[in-house]
Motif scaffolding. Structure first.
Motif, mmCIF file in Angstrom:
data_model
loop_
_atom_site.group_PDB
_atom_site.id
_atom_site.type_symbol
_atom_site.label_atom_id
_atom_site.label_comp_id
_atom_site.label_asym_id
_atom_site.label_seq_id
_atom_site.Cartn_x
_atom_site.Cartn_y
_atom_site.Cartn_z
ATOM 1 N N GLU A 1 0.833 -1.201 0.000
ATOM 2 C CA GLU A 1 0.000 0.000 0.000
ATOM 3 C C GLU A 1 0.869 1.252 0.000
ATOM 4 O O GLU A 1 0.568 2.234 -0.681
ATOM 5 N N ALA A 2 1.964 1.229 0.767
ATOM 6 C CA ALA A 2 2.867 2.383 0.830
ATOM 7 C C ALA A 2 3.681 2.532 -0.450
ATOM 8 O O ALA A 2 4.014 3.652 -0.855
ATOM 9 N N HIS A 3 4.024 1.402 -1.076
ATOM 10 C CA HIS A 3 4.849 1.421 -2.296
ATOM 11 C C HIS A 3 4.213 0.485 -3.322
ATOM 12 O O HIS A 3 4.574 -0.690 -3.408
ATOM 13 N N ALA B 1 -4.435 -9.328 -3.937
ATOM 14 C CA ALA B 1 -5.370 -8.425 -3.267
ATOM 15 C C ALA B 1 -4.671 -7.153 -2.805
ATOM 16 O O ALA B 1 -5.214 -6.047 -2.937
ATOM 17 N N ALA B 2 -3.457 -7.295 -2.256
ATOM 18 C CA ALA B 2 -2.721 -6.118 -1.808
ATOM 19 C C ALA B 2 -2.345 -5.235 -2.991
ATOM 20 O O ALA B 2 -2.412 -4.001 -2.904
ATOM 21 N N GLN C 1 -11.735 -6.451 4.792
ATOM 22 C CA GLN C 1 -12.076 -7.342 3.685
ATOM 23 C C GLN C 1 -10.887 -8.227 3.313
ATOM 24 O O GLN C 1 -11.046 -9.418 3.026
ATOM 25 N N PHE C 2 -9.679 -7.650 3.325
ATOM 26 C CA PHE C 2 -8.465 -8.405 3.007
ATOM 27 C C PHE C 2 -8.277 -9.559 3.985
ATOM 28 O O PHE C 2 -8.033 -10.702 3.589
ATOM 29 N N LEU C 3 -8.421 -9.287 5.285
ATOM 30 C CA LEU C 3 -8.252 -10.340 6.287
ATOM 31 C C LEU C 3 -9.377 -11.366 6.222
ATOM 32 O O LEU C 3 -9.155 -12.543 6.511
ATOM 33 N N ALA C 4 -10.563 -10.921 5.829
ATOM 34 C CA ALA C 4 -11.672 -11.869 5.669
ATOM 35 C C ALA C 4 -11.348 -12.872 4.562
ATOM 36 O O ALA C 4 -11.687 -14.063 4.663
#
Length: 237
Positions: free
Chosen positions: A103-105, A160-161, A217-220
């Motif tokens: 997300e940061a890069h 997903a990330a 949602q990502f962890l789900a």
């Protein structure tokens, strides 16, 4: 150059790329003058006539340094940071570490995916596989499922990330006045106007609303895969 495993000369690069020597020399000079063009890497002179990409300390965190070029950095991510008193599963820590870094890069997603595809025996691929695989092993899942489960989690996490990071980049391109909720409502409205015969499921989801917390949602999704890994197969009578 990143996958060569050793410093290369301009002559060797020109021959490999089927470029003229002058074109190769100009490209190397340009890359040397513009280190920002290489994302996480900058061109470094390893010997008077040998060049190699080097990870950039000015744009990479300690954790990212270990992912992109573990040989040059301490393996800080083997024990992910956990807030005091946290009851979050360790598998979430590993997944969120990658999620937050990408997300940061946003360019990191493609770099890691390239490592998996082009260098499966390299230290980046094997360390990611090991970190995720240990969480699969801790589930007491059958050994026969380890490879499939770990590979599925790896691809889900990076995919997903990476998609989340791409969405954030697109949102920033819309300008500071862009409103996420309004945008999601617009998408939901467009889905609701689809043909009920051709898109019954999509319309049903739109009716529920599309606003959500990306991390939740990502962890789900992680937990959904884990539920499948740990599910007991039906007993044959």
């Amino acid at each position: 150059m990143r996958y060569a495993g050793r410093p290369l000369t301009a002559d060797y690069l020109a021959e490999s790329l089927r470029w003229t020597y002058d074109r190769t020399a100009d490209a190397l000079a340009y890359a040397w003058d513009r280190p920002d063009l290489g994302g996480p890497y900058a061109l470094r002179r390893a010997a008077p006539h040998h060049f190699t990409p080097s990870p950039r300390n000015d744009v990479l965190t300690d954790q990212q340094m270990d992912w992109v070029h573990p040989a040059d950095h301490a393996p800080a991510w083997r024990t992910p940071h956990r807030p005091p008193g946290s009851r979050r599963p360790h598998r979430h820590d590993v997944a969120l570490g990658l999620f937050d870094a990408i997300e940061a890069h946003p360019w990191l997603a493609s770099q890691l995916t390239a490592q998996l595809s082009h260098h499966p025996t390299g230290p980046v691929t094997t360390r990611i596989f090991e970190a995720i695989g240990r969480q699969v092993h801790a589930l007491d899942a059958p050994a026969s499922s380890w490879l499939t489960a770990t590979t599925a989690l790896m691809h889900y996490i990076l995919g997903a990330a990476g998609q989340n990071a791409a969405n954030l980049v697109r949102a920033r391109d819309l300008g500071p006045e862009a409103d996420r909720s309004a945008y999601m409502d617009t998408v939901a409205g467009a889905w609701k106007r689809l043909s009920p015969e051709d898109y019954p499921f999509t319309r049903a989801v739109a009716d529920q609303g599309l606003n959500h917390d990306d991390r939740v949602q990502f962890l789900a999704g992680i937990d959904l895969i884990i539920a499948g890994v740990t599910a007991q197969p039906p007993t044959l009578q």
